[in-house]
Design an enzyme around this catalytic site. Structure first.
Site, PDB file in Angstrom:
ATOM      1  N   ALA A   1       0.352  -6.435   4.977  1.00 47.55           N
ATOM      2  CA  ALA A   1      -0.136  -7.171   3.801  1.00 47.55           C
ATOM      3  C   ALA A   1      -0.035  -8.675   4.058  1.00 47.55           C
ATOM      4  O   ALA A   1      -0.949  -9.432   3.722  1.00 47.55           O
ATOM      5  CB  ALA A   1       0.672  -6.787   2.565  1.00 47.55           C
TER       6      ALA A   1
ATOM      7  N   LYS B   1       0.844  -1.209   0.000  1.00 47.70           N
ATOM      8  CA  LYS B   1       0.000   0.000   0.000  1.00 47.70           C
ATOM      9  C   LYS B   1       0.871   1.247   0.000  1.00 47.70           C
ATOM     10  O   LYS B   1       2.028   1.218   0.441  1.00 47.70           O
ATOM     11  CB  LYS B   1      -0.969   0.024   1.178  1.00 47.70           C
TER      12      LYS B   1
ATOM     13  N   ASP C   1      -2.691  -0.797   9.518  1.00 46.63           N
ATOM     14  CA  ASP C   1      -2.869  -0.928   8.066  1.00 46.63           C
ATOM     15  C   ASP C   1      -3.517  -2.247   7.656  1.00 46.63           C
ATOM     16  O   ASP C   1      -3.838  -2.445   6.485  1.00 46.63           O
ATOM     17  CB  ASP C   1      -1.507  -0.832   7.356  1.00 46.63           C
TER      18      ASP C   1
ATOM     19  N   PRO D   1       9.103  -4.353   0.364  1.00 42.10           N
ATOM     20  CA  PRO D   1      10.230  -4.088   1.265  1.00 42.10           C
ATOM     21  C   PRO D   1       9.848  -4.240   2.740  1.00 42.10           C
ATOM     22  O   PRO D   1       8.734  -3.870   3.131  1.00 42.10           O
ATOM     23  CB  PRO D   1      10.605  -2.633   0.967  1.00 42.10           C
ATOM     24  N   VAL D   2      10.754  -4.788   3.538  1.00 44.33           N
ATOM     25  CA  VAL D   2      10.533  -4.957   4.978  1.00 44.33           C
ATOM     26  C   VAL D   2      10.734  -3.601   5.665  1.00 44.33           C
ATOM     27  O   VAL D   2      11.718  -2.913   5.402  1.00 44.33           O
ATOM     28  CB  VAL D   2      11.527  -6.002   5.552  1.00 44.33           C
TER      29      VAL D   2
ATOM     30  N   GLY E   1       9.428  -0.756   5.188  1.00 42.01           N
ATOM     31  CA  GLY E   1       9.663   0.298   4.192  1.00 42.01           C
ATOM     32  C   GLY E   1       8.558   1.331   4.120  1.00 42.01           C
ATOM     33  O   GLY E   1       8.617   2.243   3.310  1.00 42.01           O
ATOM     34  N   GLY E   2       7.508   1.173   4.929  1.00 37.80           N
ATOM     35  CA  GLY E   2       6.397   2.126   4.854  1.00 37.80           C
ATOM     36  C   GLY E   2       5.404   1.746   3.772  1.00 37.80           C
ATOM     37  O   GLY E   2       4.568   2.552   3.361  1.00 37.80           O
TER      38      GLY E   2
HETATM   39  O1  C5P Z   1      -0.708   0.028  14.244  1.00 31.72           O
HETATM   40  P1  C5P Z   1       0.735  -0.283  14.022  1.00 31.72           P
HETATM   41  O2  C5P Z   1       1.207  -1.445  14.841  1.00 31.72           O
HETATM   42  O3  C5P Z   1       1.099  -0.414  12.576  1.00 31.72           O
HETATM   43  O4  C5P Z   1       1.532   0.973  14.536  1.00 31.72           O
HETATM   44  C1  C5P Z   1       2.896   0.966  14.806  1.00 31.72           C
HETATM   45  C2  C5P Z   1       3.197   2.140  15.717  1.00 31.72           C
HETATM   46  O5  C5P Z   1       2.935   3.358  15.033  1.00 31.72           O
HETATM   47  C3  C5P Z   1       2.310   2.185  16.945  1.00 31.72           C
HETATM   48  O6  C5P Z   1       2.882   1.479  18.004  1.00 31.72           O
HETATM   49  C4  C5P Z   1       2.250   3.653  17.240  1.00 31.72           C
HETATM   50  O7  C5P Z   1       3.396   4.049  17.929  1.00 31.72           O
HETATM   51  C5  C5P Z   1       2.317   4.300  15.871  1.00 31.72           C
HETATM   52  N1  C5P Z   1       0.998   4.675  15.314  1.00 31.72           N
HETATM   53  C6  C5P Z   1       0.329   5.757  15.856  1.00 31.72           C
HETATM   54  N2  C5P Z   1      -0.874   6.135  15.339  1.00 31.72           N
HETATM   55  C7  C5P Z   1      -1.428   5.484  14.285  1.00 31.72           C
HETATM   56  C8  C5P Z   1      -0.760   4.374  13.723  1.00 31.72           C
HETATM   57  C9  C5P Z   1       0.461   4.016  14.265  1.00 31.72           C
HETATM   58  O8  C5P Z   1       0.811   6.374  16.814  1.00 31.72           O
HETATM   59  N3  C5P Z   1      -2.604   5.892  13.799  1.00 31.72           N
END
Ligand code: C5P
Length: 329
Positions: free
Chosen positions: A136, A19, A168, A126-127, A129-130
């Protein structure tokens, strides 16, 4: 619930796209510590593939009663930074689904050759990588194992399970183009006409999402930018307008941690991209092109040593399921 409709040797493959965030504004910090977002997400044609299969002694290993204590086994090529075994998001997704649907309801058995489900991961995303590589894979696991184990959970329930695994994941379960709010998990599909071509500039040094959000806390204020221009450009199939409208509030934080990323964004623009933006929390950068030929021109104009690039189109659908049956019953 599990049934015996899957013959021994059956396997299911799910291909799942990466994504990109075409727009991301951080509205503030929530009570649960996450950040309130308004973001436009789209799948892009870089794909991971997950193959899932049942293994174990014929007969016994496939029986739902035996499966209640099965293990989840992960196999993949040796990829730097990829979480292994139970730390991998695909395995965690499988366990969450198994517990929720009552497929597994006990501690895993000790026997090497006992009943198990094998997850084989073939990665191109990519690992760290954003581009939601881990999310996914989690989405692929939810969709694939829901079939393999005959759980018959609706996609909505898979999205709910996904939200507990990562912000995500719900989007990766559905794919397409979506406007997301809340943590990024409240989704509405939006209209996108035609396809867009991206030059993704990859980066070997992973960037922690949590670290980027912490940096945002220290240096940024809540934003009120709205995604209207992006949504309009998607409807109008207008890559130049989309290029001008790309926006990501996390850039300031990510660029503070990695000043070279700001420079790399500039290189994409200087090479003729209609627009450039950090993908999610980075470090992948995306340049928007008119078409694949234009994307190749942009890549050719980047100074030598800028880094590895991938050309991909968006939107790229959602998880795609292939059921294959082999072996004896
Ligand atoms: O949800 P996910 O595990 O992908 O998020 C990784 C980190 O990114 C979370 O631990 C949090 O620190 C930050 N995050 C956030 N607000 C979001 C999504 C992610 O602060 N809406």
């Amino acid at each position: 619930m599990a049934s015996e409709s899957i013959p021994h040797g059956a396997h299911i493959t799910v291909r799942v796209p990466a994504k990109v965030n075409l727009f991301l504004s951080v509205r503030g910090i929530r009570e649960d510590g996450y950040h309130e977002l308004t973001t436009v997400l789209q799948t892009v044609g870089v794909f991971d593939e997950l193959r899932v299969s049942l293994a174990g002694p014929p007969g016994r290993g496939q029986h739902p009663a035996a499966r209640r204590h099965m293990r989840l086994e992960l196999a993949h090529d040796d990829i730097a930074g990829l979480p292994v075994a139970s730390e991998n998001l695909a395995v965690r997704a499988g366990l969450a689904l198994a517990r929720s649907a009552g497929v597994i309801d006990g501690a895993p058995h000790e026997r090497e050759d006992g009943p198990r489900t094998v997850l084989e991961l073939d990665k191109a995303i990519p690992v760290a990588g954003g581009m939601a590589g881990g999310s996914a894979d989690a989405a692929a696991a939810l969709v694939a194992l829901n079939e393999l184990w005959d759980c018959a959970l609706p996609r909505e329930r898979l999205k709910e399970l996904g939200a507990d695994l990562g912000s995500d994941v719900p989007f990766c379960v559905v794919g397409g183009t979506a406007l997301a709010t809340g943590r990024g998990t409240a989704l509405a599909q939006v209209l996108c006409r035609g396809e867009f071509t991206w030059l993704a500039l990859l980066d070997d040094e992973p960037l922690s999402t949590a670290a980027v959000y912490r940096e945002w806390d220290d240096r940024c204020a809540p934003s009120e930018v709205e995604p209207d221009a992006v949504l309009q450009a998607l409807r109008a199939r207008d890559p130049e307008a989309l290029g001008a409208a790309l926006h990501n509030d996390l850039e300031a934080a990510a660029f503070a941690l990695r000043p070279d990323l700001a420079e790399r964004k500039r290189l994409l623009l200087d090479a003729g991209a209609f627009g450039a933006v950090l993908s999610g929390s980075g470090p992948t950068l995306l340049g928007l092109a008119a078409d694949p030929a234009h994307a190749r021109e942009i890549a050719a104009r980047l100074p030598l040593g800028t880094g590895r690039t991938v050309i991909a189109t968006s939107p790229a659908g959602g998880p795609e399921l292939r059921r294959e049956v082999g072996g004896e019953r």
